[in-house]
Design an enzyme around this catalytic site. Structure first.
Site, PDB file in Angstrom:
ATOM      1  N   CYS A 264     -19.443   1.612   8.563  1.00  0.00           N
ATOM      2  CA  CYS A 264     -18.764   0.908   9.649  1.00  0.00           C
ATOM      3  C   CYS A 264     -17.533   1.737   9.948  1.00  0.00           C
ATOM      4  O   CYS A 264     -16.636   1.836   9.102  1.00  0.00           O
ATOM      5  CB  CYS A 264     -18.400  -0.503   9.176  1.00  0.00           C
TER       6      CYS A 264
ATOM      7  N   ARG B 202     -18.071  -3.667  17.438  1.00  0.00           N
ATOM      8  CA  ARG B 202     -17.294  -4.867  17.085  1.00  0.00           C
ATOM      9  C   ARG B 202     -15.976  -4.915  17.839  1.00  0.00           C
ATOM     10  O   ARG B 202     -15.147  -4.012  17.704  1.00  0.00           O
ATOM     11  CB  ARG B 202     -17.043  -4.887  15.564  1.00  0.00           C
TER      12      ARG B 202
ATOM     13  N   CYS C 113     -19.535  -6.479   3.383  1.00  0.00           N
ATOM     14  CA  CYS C 113     -18.842  -5.263   3.805  1.00  0.00           C
ATOM     15  C   CYS C 113     -17.529  -5.198   3.040  1.00  0.00           C
ATOM     16  O   CYS C 113     -16.900  -6.229   2.812  1.00  0.00           O
ATOM     17  CB  CYS C 113     -18.590  -5.342   5.309  1.00  0.00           C
TER      18      CYS C 113
ATOM     19  N   CYS D 216       0.322   4.648   7.089  1.00  0.00           N
ATOM     20  CA  CYS D 216      -0.345   4.439   8.389  1.00  0.00           C
ATOM     21  C   CYS D 216       0.625   3.659   9.298  1.00  0.00           C
ATOM     22  O   CYS D 216       1.004   2.524   8.967  1.00  0.00           O
ATOM     23  CB  CYS D 216      -1.654   3.674   8.196  1.00  0.00           C
TER      24      CYS D 216
ATOM     25  N   CYS E   8       0.337  -0.099  10.347  1.00  0.00           N
ATOM     26  CA  CYS E   8      -0.124  -1.100   9.380  1.00  0.00           C
ATOM     27  C   CYS E   8       1.013  -1.865   8.704  1.00  0.00           C
ATOM     28  O   CYS E   8       1.924  -1.264   8.113  1.00  0.00           O
ATOM     29  CB  CYS E   8      -0.992  -0.418   8.327  1.00  0.00           C
TER      30      CYS E   8
ATOM     31  N   CYS F  27     -16.489  -9.609   5.117  1.00  0.00           N
ATOM     32  CA  CYS F  27     -15.822  -8.310   4.956  1.00  0.00           C
ATOM     33  C   CYS F  27     -14.554  -8.489   4.134  1.00  0.00           C
ATOM     34  O   CYS F  27     -13.678  -9.270   4.515  1.00  0.00           O
ATOM     35  CB  CYS F  27     -15.427  -7.731   6.305  1.00  0.00           C
TER      36      CYS F  27
ATOM     37  N   CYS G  92       0.837  -1.210   0.000  1.00  0.00           N
ATOM     38  CA  CYS G  92       0.000   0.000   0.000  1.00  0.00           C
ATOM     39  C   CYS G  92       0.873   1.262   0.000  1.00  0.00           C
ATOM     40  O   CYS G  92       1.890   1.331   0.683  1.00  0.00           O
ATOM     41  CB  CYS G  92      -0.925  -0.018   1.220  1.00  0.00           C
TER      42      CYS G  92
HETATM   43  N1  SAM Z   1      -6.832   0.424   3.203  1.00  0.00           N
HETATM   44  C1  SAM Z   1      -8.096   0.516   3.793  1.00  0.00           C
HETATM   45  C2  SAM Z   1      -8.161   1.593   4.849  1.00  0.00           C
HETATM   46  O1  SAM Z   1      -7.120   2.081   5.283  1.00  0.00           O
HETATM   47  O2  SAM Z   1      -9.273   1.947   5.240  1.00  0.00           O
HETATM   48  C3  SAM Z   1      -8.613  -0.798   4.372  1.00  0.00           C
HETATM   49  C4  SAM Z   1      -7.719  -1.696   5.166  1.00  0.00           C
HETATM   50  S1  SAM Z   1      -7.133  -1.103   6.739  1.00  0.00           S
HETATM   51  C5  SAM Z   1      -5.979  -2.359   7.115  1.00  0.00           C
HETATM   52  C6  SAM Z   1      -8.520  -1.320   7.833  1.00  0.00           C
HETATM   53  C7  SAM Z   1      -8.343  -0.975   9.294  1.00  0.00           C
HETATM   54  O3  SAM Z   1      -7.642  -2.021   9.968  1.00  0.00           O
HETATM   55  C8  SAM Z   1      -7.564   0.256   9.683  1.00  0.00           C
HETATM   56  O4  SAM Z   1      -8.283   1.432   9.540  1.00  0.00           O
HETATM   57  C9  SAM Z   1      -7.263  -0.012  11.152  1.00  0.00           C
HETATM   58  O5  SAM Z   1      -8.300   0.462  11.962  1.00  0.00           O
HETATM   59  C10 SAM Z   1      -7.208  -1.539  11.222  1.00  0.00           C
HETATM   60  N2  SAM Z   1      -5.829  -2.004  11.467  1.00  0.00           N
HETATM   61  C11 SAM Z   1      -4.832  -2.096  10.560  1.00  0.00           C
HETATM   62  N3  SAM Z   1      -3.699  -2.551  11.130  1.00  0.00           N
HETATM   63  C12 SAM Z   1      -3.973  -2.740  12.440  1.00  0.00           C
HETATM   64  C13 SAM Z   1      -3.193  -3.185  13.545  1.00  0.00           C
HETATM   65  N4  SAM Z   1      -1.913  -3.491  13.416  1.00  0.00           N
HETATM   66  N5  SAM Z   1      -3.790  -3.288  14.753  1.00  0.00           N
HETATM   67  C14 SAM Z   1      -5.111  -2.967  14.882  1.00  0.00           C
HETATM   68  N6  SAM Z   1      -5.883  -2.526  13.870  1.00  0.00           N
HETATM   69  C15 SAM Z   1      -5.331  -2.412  12.664  1.00  0.00           C
HETATM   70 FE1  SF4 Z   2      -2.898   1.167   3.377  1.00  0.00          FE
HETATM   71 FE2  SF4 Z   2      -2.827  -0.060   5.746  1.00  0.00          FE
HETATM   72 FE3  SF4 Z   2      -3.205   2.580   5.632  1.00  0.00          FE
HETATM   73 FE4  SF4 Z   2      -5.171   0.924   4.779  1.00  0.00          FE
HETATM   74  S1  SF4 Z   2      -4.397   1.115   6.894  1.00  0.00           S
HETATM   75  S2  SF4 Z   2      -4.409   2.791   3.760  1.00  0.00           S
HETATM   76  S3  SF4 Z   2      -3.909  -0.747   3.942  1.00  0.00           S
HETATM   77  S4  SF4 Z   2      -1.350   1.469   4.976  1.00  0.00           S
END
Ligand code: SAM
Ligand code: SF4
Ligand code: DTB
Length: 334
Positions: free
Chosen positions: A184, A256, A124, A51, A54, A91, A47
Site C-alpha cells: 500500500c 484510497r 494492514c 517528517c 507529521c 490498519c 517518533c
Molecule cells: N511511521 C510510519 C511511516 O512513516 O511510514 C507509519 C505512520 S505515518 C504517520 C503514515 C503516513 O501518514 C505518512 O507516510 C503520510 O503519508 C501520512 N500522514 C502523516 N501525517 C499526515 C498529515 N498531517 N496529513 C496527511 N497525511 C499524513
Molecule cells: Fe515518524 Fe511520522 Fe515520519 Fe512516520 S511519518 S516516520 S510517524 S515522523
C-alpha cells in the site's frame, strides 16, 4: 507509467480526464463499491524522524504526546468494533522509524497481528522501515498489506524529511514485495510540491513491479507545531485530477481517498469517487487527526448508491509483470 504519459493525462481538460478515468474504473471495478478501512494508532507520538508534515515526530511541539504500544486486548476490542461497524480492513500504525527482529516490541506486534488476523478482516500495518527478515515475519503473522508511502517525488523528498532517504523507503517496499505481502503506497498532496513532483511521485508508484495493491492519496492536514502547519490547502480539483491519473496509471489498485476528507464537501468527495477512488478510512479518527463520523460517511455512501466492499482475506499480492524488470531496491542497485 512514464512521466511523459502522466503529463499528457494531466494536461487534459478535467472532464476528458474524468471520462478516461471512469472508463478504466468501470472496467476494473464495476461494482460501485468502496472499501471501508479502520485505522488505529497502536503506538502514538515520540517518533525519532523529522517528517515535516507529521504531528508524531518528537521534534515538533504539536501537542501529541509520546505513548506506549497499546495493550493487545485494547487493540482487539477496537478491531472487533471496527469489524462490527462494517470495516473490512484494519490498519494499525506505529510512530516508529522502523522495527527490528528480535526486539520485544516487534514480538509484541507479531502477537497482536496474529490475533487480529483471526477476525476475518484484511490486516494492514504501517510500522516504518523493514528489512527482509521483518517483512517475512509480518507476512507469516498474517499481514495482508504493508503501508509505506513515498509521499512525494524523489526530488522533493529531502525538503520534507532529512532523517531517512527516499531510497530507504524504496528498500522497504522491495522487502515487502519479496516477502509476498501486498504494498500500500501513495503520498500526500500539499507538501509545497509542484505538479511535476506529484506526477513524478505517481511515476514511481505506477512503475513498481508488481504495481501496489492500494494507493492512498492524502491531502495534507496541516498539524499545529509542524513546519508545514501554514501550508495552503490543495484545491479539490487538483485532488480529483491526481485520483483520476492514479486510477488510469494503476488500474487494479484500490485508490484510497485518505487524510483530509473532513475538509472536503460531499460534492468534492463524490467527484473523487467518480474519478476512481474506491476506498476510505472509516471512523472518526485517523492516527491523531480527525476523520468524518461513521454516520456521515454511511449517509454519503448511501446518497451516492455506493456499497461497502467485502473483505478479501485471501488477497494475494499482485503478480509481478514478467516482461518488466523489478524496480531496483535502491538507486545503488540500478
Ligand atoms: N511511521 C510510519 C511511516 O512513516 O511510514 C507509519 C505512520 S505515518 C504517520 C503514515 C503516513 O501518514 C505518512 O507516510 C503520510 O503519508 C501520512 N500522514 C502523516 N501525517 C499526515 C498529515 N498531517 N496529513 C496527511 N497525511 C499524513
Ligand atoms: Fe515518524 Fe511520522 Fe515520519 Fe512516520 S511519518 S516516520 S510517524 S515522523
Ligand atoms: C495513509 O496514507 N494515511 C493514513 C495511513 N496511511 C496510515 C494516515 C493519515 C494520517 C493523518 C494525520 C494524523 O492522523 O496524524
Amino acid at each position: 507509467m512514464k512521466y511523459a504519459d502522466l503529463l499528457s493525462l494531466y494536461e487534459l481538460p478535467l472532464f476528458e480526464l474524468l471520462k478516461q478515468a471512469r472508463e478504466v474504473h468501470e472496467k476494473h471495478w464495476s461494482e460501485n463499491e468502496v472499501q471501508l478501512c479502520t485505522l488505529l494508532s497502536i503506538k502514538t507520538g515520540g517518533c525519532s524522524e523529522d517528517c515535516s508534515y507529521c504531528a508524531q515526530s518528537a521534534r515538533y511541539k504539536s501537542g501529541v504526546d509520546s505513548e506506549r504500544l497499546m495493550e493487545k486486548c485494547d487493540i482487539m476490542k477496537r478491531a472487533e468494533a471496527a469489524r462490527d461497524s462494517g470495516s473490512t480492513r484494519f490498519c494499525m500504525g506505529a510512530a516508529w522509524r522502523g522495527v527490528r527482529s528480535g526486539t520485544k516490541r516487534f514480538d509484541q506486534v507479531l502477537e497482536i497481528i496474529e490475533d487480529v488476523s483471526e477476525l476475518g478482516m484484511e490486516v494492514c500495518v504501517t510500522l516504518g522501515e523493514l528489512g527482509p527478515d521483518e517483512a517475512k515475519a509480518l507476512k507469516d503473522a498474517g499481514v495482508t498489506a504493508y503501508n509505506h508511502n513515498i509521499d512525494t517525488s524523489p526530488e522533493h523528498y529531502p525538503n520534507i524529511v532529512t532523517t531517512h532517504t527516499f531510497e530507504d523507503r524504496l528498500n522497504t517496499i522491495r522487502n515487502v514485495q519479496d516477502a509476498g505481502m501486498s504494498v500500500c503506497c501513495g503520498g500526500i498532496l500539499g507538501l509545497g510540491e509542484t505538479y511535476v513532483d506529484r506526477l513524478k511521485m505517481l511515476e514511481v508508484v505506477s512503475e513498481f513491479n508488481p504495481q501496489p495493491e492500494s494507493v492512498p492519496i492524502n491531502r495534507l492536514m496541516p498539524m499545529p507545531g509542524t513546519p508545514l502547519e501554514g501550508n495552503n490547502p490543495v484545491d479539490i480539483f487538483d485532488v480529483v485530477r491526481m485520483i483520476a491519473i492514479a486510477r488510469i496509471s494503476i488500474p487494479g489498485a484500490k485508490v484510497r481517498l485518505s487524510a483530509g476528507r473532513t475538509h472536503f464537501t460531499e460534492e468534492g468527495q463524490a467527484l473523487c469517487f467518480f474519478a476512481g477512488a474506491n476506498s476510505i478510512f472509516y471512523g472518526d479518527k485517523l492516527l491523531t487527526a480527525k476523520n468524518p463520523a461513521v454516520e456521515k460517511d454511511q449517509n454519503l455512501l448511501s446518497k451516492l448508491g455506493l456499497t461497502s466492499q467485502k473483505p478479501n482475506r485471501n488477497l494475494e499480492a499482485p503478480e509481478a509483470h514478467p516482461e518488466k524488470p523489478l524496480q531496483p531496491a535502491c538507486s545503488d542497485c540500478e
